[in-house]
Design an enzyme around this catalytic site. Structure first.
Site, PDB file in Angstrom:
ATOM      1  N   HIS A  38       1.017  -0.747  -0.350  1.00  0.00           N
ATOM      2  CA  HIS A  38      -0.220   0.399   0.569  1.00  0.00           C
ATOM      3  C   HIS A  38       0.427   1.379  -0.017  1.00  0.00           C
ATOM      4  O   HIS A  38       0.655   1.950  -0.821  1.00  0.00           O
ATOM      5  CB  HIS A  38      -0.480  -0.294   1.064  1.00  0.00           C
ATOM      6  N   GLU A  39       2.166   1.296   0.922  1.00  0.00           N
ATOM      7  CA  GLU A  39       2.896   2.445   1.235  1.00  0.00           C
ATOM      8  C   GLU A  39       3.521   2.170  -0.505  1.00  0.00           C
ATOM      9  O   GLU A  39       3.857   3.928  -0.485  1.00  0.00           O
ATOM     10  CB  GLU A  39       3.717   2.511   2.303  1.00  0.00           C
TER      11      GLU A  39
END
Length: 672
Positions: free
Chosen positions: A461-462
């Site tokens: 996600h990051e």
């Protein structure tokens, strides 16, 4: 001696000189940078020449270059590696930086120049990107109160300064509660815990200077403890400490801060002529209005709640079978849900972790980016801002693209959660400026560090956010990277998570940290088959938080936010054994700044798009289809805020999606 923050950075890739930085450098550097920025802004406002895009907008793009540079380093360090000196400086800077921002956006002569450009925009011969930048500058000034006069203008500036002080205090109070709480664990308390949880508790004890293992409020430790510990009384103690952050009384209590923040936001919105803060905030987002947000959340709430209640009944039966009478409680859910997952899916989280080492998952994220976008990652030698931080040069076909830092491990000096930020953003106005992008997580340190599947998703996600920064390809920093609508910014990050579920990614990278053997096909299939497991719980705890955030801001500010929170949750019928993902006193998304205020819904708004966007790859039969990847980069990842978000998405996909793909992806479609 020259302050290293103010000197030219002549090292490789013009990185900050981390080894030379001292805490005492930052205060003087901010003083100098603010003085320079003020002088530059004053010169633009007083320019006797008629306003032009070059002498006004482009001049403003350059005006705060030194301040951006100093801020980019300091605020990254203050969040990821705080010290008492950095915390004190943050408190000192909060009103100063807010006052400077007000000086700029409420500068009458400067606003007059921008308004003149806006009124004559059709005759200026602007490129599409320049026209968009002018539109956003004009919008920013209007929404910041540039048109206010007299007492209203003075009050607006006061509100902004006070909000900055309160948001900083909220963040620091939360960090203090997370840093200060720990519970020593006796050997008997380790009963039933997998070895990776025991190892994490021992490592946490070493970090805290304790003689044995301890339990902390780090999510990567407390969640598996709640999943695996059979000691119900310990689960209750741990869970209640976790959810009580920011509400323990004393100097670090955030409840009064939250109430004042909400009241000031409402006052700010009304000074600008809006009915409430939600109406003000959502005007520039894709959702446009609180009603649109509420409609999406409630569309998903009904099937999610039905699924969660059905699951709660099964977990209660399991608990009663263990001889525990009474109701299922919040500290019971993860424990019995884990037991049910093992029973129904023959899937054990502890069996999975040896295949999800941190290095393997970093490799998976990098390899996916290489296959999709041709990016290559070369390790860099430090030192960086902390010994745990790792760095890479990012290139494509030999051309430098970015520097990427990964700061993955939990520590007492780091605030909780995971985030992406840029120490330097991409732009081309003053020559090619390549970004410096940082991913910060809070994984449990180990030798090696082994991740849960949820941790691995967080890493992907990051890194999706990081790609949005690294692949940015615009002229003006104002629209660079993640400078997009809040309910669009989560699209790249949530979309990137999908590649972690691509079987060939797991087959290639999910390998046993000791033997190098690939994850067995049967275990991989169980993992993917269980991907929607417990989504009723996850969806309900998220939507409860999103609705509380929305209702806090869509109407009169509550004098008692905790009472209002209880009222909202009662109205929607939140199941007894599920609590909000983020209760008000530790809801950093909403109260540690304005970023996600009236905007926590944006994860779900973006999820509607990310499910549909990944379907664009699936429809070709190739998760790495080069034509679709090229369109994704062109219209989403490289475009920043150069066009409205709905235009960018429609250019990529042809149309805006409906909610069905989201429901299907969460395993909720059958109840819809």
């Amino acid at each position: 001696m020259t302050n290293p923050l103010l000197a030219d950075w002549t090292g490789p890739f013009a990185l900050p000189p981390f080894a030379a930085l001292k805490d005492e450098d930052f205060g003087p550097a901010f003083d100098a940078a603010l003085a320079q920025a003020r002088a530059n802004i004053a010169a633009i406002a007083a320019n006797p020449e008629a306003p032009s895009f070059a002498n006004t907008i482009e001049a403003m793009e350059r005006a705060e270059a030194l301040l951006d540079r100093v801020s980019g380093v300091f605020y990254n360090l203050a969040g990821a590696d705080s010290t008492p000196a950095r915390e004190a400086l943050m408190r000192d800077l909060a009103p100063k930086m807010a006052a400077f921002a007000s000086e700029v956006t409420m500068n009458g002569p400067l606003y007059a120049r921008i308004a003149t450009l806006w009124d004559t925009r059709e005759s200026l011969g602007l490129s599409p990107e320049q026209a968009r930048v002018l539109e956003l500058y004009h919008q920013m000034f209007v929404r910041s109160g540039a048109g206010l006069k007299g007492a209203a203008a003075t009050r607006m500036a006061e509100i902004k300064e006070r909000l900055a002080v309160l948001s900083t205090a909220f963040s620091q109070n939360l960090l203090a509660d997370e840093r200060d709480w720990f519970r020593p664990l006796a050997e008997a308390d380790l009963e039933g815990l997998p070895e990776f949880v025991v190892a994490a508790a021992r490592a946490a004890g070493e970090e805290r200077g304790q003689p044995g293992p301890v339990l902390t409020l780090n999510r990567s430790l407390i969640v598996p403890f709640l999943q695996f510990s059979p000691r119900r009384e310990l689960r209750e103690i741990a869970y209640e400490a976790w959810v009580a952050r920011g509400a323990n009384g004393g100097a670090s209590d955030n409840r009064a801060n939250a109430a004042e923040i909400l009241a000031l936001r409402e006052e700010r919105a009304k000074l600008l002529g809006y009915a409430n803060f939600a109406a003000y905030k959502l005007e520039t987002e894709m959702a446009k209005s609180p009603d649109q947000v509420r409609a999406l959340l409630m569309r998903v709430w009904a099937p999610a709640k039905a699924k969660a209640e059905a699951d709660a009944a099964k977990l209660t039966q399991m608990m009663h079978a263990d001889g525990i009478n009474g109701d299922l409680e919040a500290w019971d859910w993860r424990y019995y849900s884990e037991k049910r997952r093992v029973a129904e899916h023959d899937f054990d989280e502890a069996a999975l972790k040896p295949y999800l080492s941190l290095d393997a998952m970093i490799g998976a994220a990098f390899d996916t980016a290489q296959r999709l976008f041709g990016l290559e990652f070369r390790p860099l030698e430090g030192p960086f801002y902390h010994p745990d931080v790792r760095g890479w040069e990012v290139t494509r076909k030999g051309r430098h693209i970015a520097v990427f830092f990964g700061d993955y491990f939990a520590r007492g000096s780091k605030r909780s959660g995971a985030w992406c930020s840029a120490m330097r953003s991409q732009s081309r106005l003053a020559g090619e400026v390549a970004p410096i992008v940082v991913n910060v997580c809070n994984f449990t340190k180990g030798a090696p560090a082994l991740l849960s599947y949820d941790d691995a998703r967080t890493l992907f996600h990051e890194f999706g956010h990081a790609l949005h920064q690294m692949l940015s390809n615009v002229t003006y920093q104002f629209i660079s990277g993640t400078s997009v609508a809040r309910d669009f910014v989560e699209l790249p990050s949530q979309l990137y998570e999908h590649w972690l579920e691509v079987p060939e990614v797991l087959e290639r990278h999910a390998r046993h940290y000791e033997t190098g053997a690939p994850m067995p096909a049967a275990l991989r299939e169980k993992l993917l088959a269980a991907s929607t497991y417990d989504q009723g719980f996850a969806t309900v705890e998220y939507i409860a938080s999103a609705l509380v955030d929305l209702e806090f801001h869509d109407g009169p500010a509550p004098q008692d936010p905790m009472a209002k929170q209880a009222e909202i949750l009662a109205a929607i019928g939140l199941p007894k054994a599920i609590r909000m993902r983020h209760a008000t006193p530790h809801f950093a998304h909403v109260f540690s700044g304005d970023g996600y205020s009236a905007g926590y819904y944006s994860y779900m708004w973006s999820e509607v798009m990310d499910a549909d966007a990944f379907a664009a790859f699936e429809e070709t039969g190739d998760a790495f289809n080069p034509e679709v990847a090229q369109k994704l980069e062109e219209f989403i990842l490289s475009a920043g805020g150069s066009r409205p978000a709905d235009e960018l998405y429609t250019a990529f996909r042809g149309k805006m999606p409906g909610v069905e793909a989201l429901l299907r992806g969460r395993g909720l479609l059958e109840e819809a």
